[in-house]
Design an enzyme around this catalytic site. Sequence first.
Site, PDB file in Angstrom:
ATOM      1  N   LYS A 173      41.227  40.600  42.932  1.00 23.59           N
ATOM      2  CA  LYS A 173      41.417  41.266  43.944  1.00 23.59           C
ATOM      3  C   LYS A 173      41.794  40.100  45.118  1.00 23.59           C
ATOM      4  O   LYS A 173      42.853  40.779  46.095  1.00 23.59           O
ATOM      5  CB  LYS A 173      39.941  41.581  44.693  1.00 23.59           C
ATOM      6  CG  LYS A 173      39.683  43.061  43.904  1.00 23.59           C
ATOM      7  CD  LYS A 173      38.083  43.268  44.175  1.00 23.59           C
ATOM      8  CE  LYS A 173      37.576  44.408  43.212  1.00 23.59           C
ATOM      9  NZ  LYS A 173      36.411  44.570  43.439  1.00 23.59           N
ATOM     10  N   GLN A 203      30.747  43.285  46.534  1.00 23.80           N
ATOM     11  CA  GLN A 203      30.866  43.273  45.053  1.00 23.80           C
ATOM     12  C   GLN A 203      29.547  43.849  44.393  1.00 23.80           C
ATOM     13  O   GLN A 203      28.685  42.949  44.587  1.00 23.80           O
ATOM     14  CB  GLN A 203      31.577  41.934  44.409  1.00 23.80           C
ATOM     15  CG  GLN A 203      31.944  41.926  43.015  1.00 23.80           C
ATOM     16  CD  GLN A 203      33.071  43.002  42.561  1.00 23.80           C
ATOM     17  OE1 GLN A 203      34.054  43.047  43.399  1.00 23.80           O
ATOM     18  NE2 GLN A 203      32.787  43.668  41.737  1.00 23.80           N
ATOM     19  N   ASP A 210      35.615  50.221  50.229  1.00 20.68           N
ATOM     20  CA  ASP A 210      35.230  50.887  48.937  1.00 20.68           C
ATOM     21  C   ASP A 210      34.706  52.294  49.016  1.00 20.68           C
ATOM     22  O   ASP A 210      34.466  52.898  48.124  1.00 20.68           O
ATOM     23  CB  ASP A 210      33.897  50.080  48.458  1.00 20.68           C
ATOM     24  CG  ASP A 210      34.266  49.195  47.162  1.00 20.68           C
ATOM     25  OD1 ASP A 210      35.312  49.706  46.664  1.00 20.68           O
ATOM     26  OD2 ASP A 210      33.239  48.223  46.589  1.00 20.68           O
TER      27      ASP A 210
END
Length: 285
Positions: free
Chosen positions: A54, A98, A121
């Site tokens: 990422k 994460q 997200d």
Amino acid sequence: MAMPTIIDGKQVARSLRKDVRRRARKLAAAGIVPGLAVVLVGDHPASAIYVRIKERMAHKSSIRSQVVRLPATITQAELDAAIVGLNLDPAVHGILVQLPLPDHIDVQHTIAGLDPAKDVDGLHPHNAAALLRRQDGLSPCTPRGILHLLRAYDVPIEGRHAVILGRSVIVGRPLGALLLAANATVTTCHRHTLDSAAHARQADILISAVGIPGLVTSSWVRPGAIVIDVGINRLPNGEIVGDVADSGAANAAMITPVPGGVGPMTVASLLANTVEAAERATKRG
Ligand code: NAD
């Protein structure tokens, strides 16, 4: 039967990233560099790899990224405080926590602590509700990437029957909402479904997000169906494979490979969400 068309997620992701870079540079020219903060708690080995990918892709797309590394022993209150700090930081437009988080951390509570406008997200309750109500919000990256892939390959969605295998909060459920918004007829199967194969065989578009290698064999795939394989499974020999067996893929008109299908789109969609969040923040002033 004709060989299926391979849906090249790497190539579509590359062109999406190019668009993100163009938009990021436009913002930068106006004095705003889009910023992504990735919160990494502990040292889960797979997470470390994902975070590195990422970071690298963000950099290539002219997005400033920072990894906030926190120890696995962090308390909930300390993590909450770190997130509040990022919520308040004007240089940060997107925040990604994460997953997985250590067992003593409450995932739902943590996600709910994010500023929904920075929740790239798309997992905050506000964004989840926006998705169901068809309001503006940030959509989860994997489902968003799948829709982008289908559109890039001109797959007809409206009026078509989409069957989703798997009902997770990050893939199956939000994907159902996005496909419904795109006027598909949606069936979602899960581990309690009596005969997933029978449903799968009805699909014009079949999406497997289960995590069982080789689950989807030829009897699951109607000849000519479009098949999206979301599964990422590591075999004992180290090979990475999806959920769809070779026999299932052979029936498809189009199929995503694993790796190189949905995976790259997930990361590119994260960057797209970040630049979108930065654009919206700029408009809000
Ligand atoms: P999960 O692991 O949380 O749950 C699996 C789902 O499959 C559950 O909803 C379960 O009910 C369902 N299921 C089990 N057996 C089934 C059956 N026989 N028929 C239909 N459904 C069945 O789901 P997840 O987190 O969405 O992950 C699924 C897979 O997708 C994993 O392999 C994961 O690694 C992969 N994944 C890939 C990406 C990507 O970017 N490509 C992103 C997220 C997840």
